[in-house]
Design a protein around this motif. Structure first.
Motif, PDB file in Angstrom:
ATOM      1  N   ILE A  97       0.838  -1.016   0.215  1.00  0.00           N
ATOM      2  CA  ILE A  97      -0.251   0.031  -0.004  1.00  0.00           C
ATOM      3  C   ILE A  97       1.128   1.337   0.317  1.00  0.00           C
ATOM      4  O   ILE A  97       0.081   2.643  -0.205  1.00  0.00           O
ATOM      5  CB  ILE A  97      -1.324  -0.181   1.091  1.00  0.00           C
ATOM      6  N   SER A  98       2.219   0.753   0.305  1.00  0.00           N
ATOM      7  CA  SER A  98       2.866   2.454   0.941  1.00  0.00           C
ATOM      8  C   SER A  98       3.739   2.501  -1.103  1.00  0.00           C
ATOM      9  O   SER A  98       4.924   3.907  -0.424  1.00  0.00           O
ATOM     10  CB  SER A  98       4.441   2.404   1.477  1.00  0.00           C
ATOM     11  N   GLY A  99       3.752   1.747  -1.773  1.00  0.00           N
ATOM     12  CA  GLY A  99       4.366   2.065  -2.749  1.00  0.00           C
ATOM     13  C   GLY A  99       5.583   0.967  -3.073  1.00  0.00           C
ATOM     14  O   GLY A  99       6.457   1.532  -4.157  1.00  0.00           O
ATOM     15  N   ASN A 100       6.337  -0.211  -2.091  1.00  0.00           N
ATOM     16  CA  ASN A 100       7.450  -0.569  -2.049  1.00  0.00           C
ATOM     17  C   ASN A 100       6.957  -1.947  -3.169  1.00  0.00           C
ATOM     18  O   ASN A 100       6.202  -2.647  -2.949  1.00  0.00           O
ATOM     19  CB  ASN A 100       7.555  -1.571  -0.565  1.00  0.00           C
ATOM     20  N   PHE A 101       8.406  -2.743  -3.773  1.00  0.00           N
ATOM     21  CA  PHE A 101       7.768  -3.608  -4.479  1.00  0.00           C
ATOM     22  C   PHE A 101       7.469  -4.629  -3.718  1.00  0.00           C
ATOM     23  O   PHE A 101       8.586  -5.371  -2.430  1.00  0.00           O
ATOM     24  CB  PHE A 101       9.605  -3.377  -5.685  1.00  0.00           C
ATOM     25  N   LYS A 102       6.859  -5.834  -3.526  1.00  0.00           N
ATOM     26  CA  LYS A 102       6.836  -7.066  -3.513  1.00  0.00           C
ATOM     27  C   LYS A 102       7.194  -7.949  -4.118  1.00  0.00           C
ATOM     28  O   LYS A 102       7.787  -8.836  -3.938  1.00  0.00           O
ATOM     29  CB  LYS A 102       5.506  -7.506  -3.156  1.00  0.00           C
ATOM     30  N   ARG A 103       6.509  -8.330  -5.224  1.00  0.00           N
ATOM     31  CA  ARG A 103       7.229  -9.195  -6.472  1.00  0.00           C
ATOM     32  C   ARG A 103       6.735  -8.648  -7.659  1.00  0.00           C
ATOM     33  O   ARG A 103       6.015  -8.023  -7.995  1.00  0.00           O
ATOM     34  CB  ARG A 103       5.386 -11.071  -5.906  1.00  0.00           C
ATOM     35  N   PHE A 104       7.540  -9.832  -8.527  1.00  0.00           N
ATOM     36  CA  PHE A 104       7.639  -9.579 -10.400  1.00  0.00           C
ATOM     37  C   PHE A 104       6.864 -11.001 -10.788  1.00  0.00           C
ATOM     38  O   PHE A 104       6.994 -11.708 -10.053  1.00  0.00           O
ATOM     39  CB  PHE A 104       9.242  -9.025  -9.815  1.00  0.00           C
ATOM     40  N   GLU A 105       6.064 -11.121 -12.012  1.00  0.00           N
ATOM     41  CA  GLU A 105       6.029 -11.678 -12.655  1.00  0.00           C
ATOM     42  C   GLU A 105       6.578 -12.046 -13.707  1.00  0.00           C
ATOM     43  O   GLU A 105       5.772 -10.861 -14.706  1.00  0.00           O
ATOM     44  CB  GLU A 105       4.545 -12.293 -12.308  1.00  0.00           C
ATOM     45  N   TYR A 106       7.355 -12.685 -14.932  1.00  0.00           N
ATOM     46  CA  TYR A 106       7.277 -12.881 -16.370  1.00  0.00           C
ATOM     47  C   TYR A 106       6.286 -13.844 -16.561  1.00  0.00           C
ATOM     48  O   TYR A 106       6.759 -14.673 -15.921  1.00  0.00           O
ATOM     49  CB  TYR A 106       8.480 -12.591 -16.505  1.00  0.00           C
ATOM     50  N   VAL A 107       5.098 -13.833 -17.710  1.00  0.00           N
ATOM     51  CA  VAL A 107       4.078 -14.581 -17.731  1.00  0.00           C
ATOM     52  C   VAL A 107       4.526 -14.667 -19.193  1.00  0.00           C
ATOM     53  O   VAL A 107       4.049 -13.831 -20.133  1.00  0.00           O
ATOM     54  CB  VAL A 107       2.965 -14.156 -17.183  1.00  0.00           C
ATOM     55  N   LYS A 108       5.136 -15.726 -19.830  1.00  0.00           N
ATOM     56  CA  LYS A 108       5.208 -16.226 -21.147  1.00  0.00           C
ATOM     57  C   LYS A 108       3.459 -17.355 -21.513  1.00  0.00           C
ATOM     58  O   LYS A 108       3.085 -16.641 -22.830  1.00  0.00           O
ATOM     59  CB  LYS A 108       6.611 -17.593 -21.297  1.00  0.00           C
ATOM     60  N   ASN A 109       3.342 -17.744 -21.072  1.00  0.00           N
ATOM     61  CA  ASN A 109       2.235 -18.707 -21.193  1.00  0.00           C
ATOM     62  C   ASN A 109       1.084 -18.767 -20.329  1.00  0.00           C
ATOM     63  O   ASN A 109       1.707 -18.444 -19.099  1.00  0.00           O
ATOM     64  CB  ASN A 109       1.615 -19.321 -22.393  1.00  0.00           C
TER      65      ASN A 109
END
Length: 294
Positions: A97-109
């Motif tokens: 909620i504070s704008g801090n990075f939590k998780r990244f996802e790269y979706v191929k399919n």
């Protein structure tokens, strides 16, 4: 009816009663507020990879700090070859909620994605594969024109036509030996995602019956992982010579002693068979031999 003055008054009283009642029912003392667990809120932002873009550029556009971007790409290198990042892939960023990075996802399919999670000050990358569900389907049809058109007519895909033709390529020439009224049967594995068919996996068994005879094919993989198709007697369908030199498509011009030449505009013999295929279609030799002229 609801439009009568009495019912309208009764409706307003009931609505006011519900508004007053429900906050009272869910009220709690200050001493119990600490016992209530609240679910952490995540902010989600996603985009589609476009031509010419890379992960670092996209993360920058999504307001991810340079230090975070470096650590994300560094973690990903262990699982994801950056050269395989293609237009149409998806990137999703999760923040608190504070704008801090939590998780990244790269979706191929739908079945493959790469994830980088931040836990305190540590970053962890993971490759997540979700295999599609597999189901067996039975396909049956009758030849009414060509094999290609007959299979498409019953709602099947181009790929199923070519897979079926490739299995029998050593014993049947589907360009010249197919007759109206011939029948075919196919048992095929299909891949499903969320109860929707997304494609065929492989043909398990197939048959073709007509004036040229009856032919059967059964898929088998041996202990050495060798895959092939066999007839009812257990003999491989692969013969010494292919019936046609390339994957099943169509014949644009047949062998003839009197053919009207489309360019010279004269009648002359045509001592061959012309196959119409898209540019780049692989051509196979119908048998072993030596090149004597090229």
């Amino acid at each position: 009816g609801l439009n009568s003055p009495f019912n309208e008054y009764l409706f307003k009283i009931t609505l006011l009663f519900l508004i007053v009642l429900f906050p009272c029912c869910y009220s709690t003392s200050d001493s119990n507020l600490s016992d209530i667990e609240t679910e952490e809120i995540e902010l989600k932002c996603g985009t589609i990879v476009k031509s010419g873009e890379n992960i670092d550029f996209i993360l920058q556009e999504m307001d991810v700090e340079s230090n975070e971007r470096y650590k994300i790409t560094l973690c990903l290198k262990e699982y994801l070859d950056m050269k395989t990042c293609m237009p149409g892939d998806s990137i999703i960023i999760f923040k608190d909620i504070s704008g801090n990075f939590k998780r990244f996802e790269y979706v191929k399919n739908p079945f493959l994605r790469f994830e980088v999670s931040k836990i305190d000050t540590c970053y962890k990358a993971e490759k997540i594969e979700i295999p599609p569900s597999i189901a067996i389907s039975y396909v049956k049809g009758t030849i009414s024109s060509s094999l290609y058109e007959s299979i498409l007519k019953i709602g099947e895909s181009h790929k199923l036509v070519f897979d079926f033709a490739d299995i029998f390529a050593w014993v049947i020439d589907f360009l010249t030996e197919v007759q109206n009224g011939d029948t075919f049967e196919i048992i095929v594995e299909r891949e499903f995602y969320k109860n929707r068919c997304i494609g065929n996996k492989k043909i398990i068994a197939a048959s073709y019956k007509g004036e040229i005879g009856e032919y059967y094919a059964f898929y088998f993989k041996d202990s050495e992982e060798k895959e092939d198709y066999y007839d009812k007697e257990g003999n491989s369908l692969r013969k010494q010579l292919l019936k046609t030199p390339l994957q099943y498509r169509r014949i644009s011009s047949y062998f003839s002693l009197r053919r009207f030449h489309p360019i010279l505009r004269v009648v002359r013999p045509h001592y061959g068979v012309d196959f119409a295929t898209p540019y780049g279609t692989p051509v196979s030799c119908v048998g072993d031999g030596h090149i004597v002229f090229a």
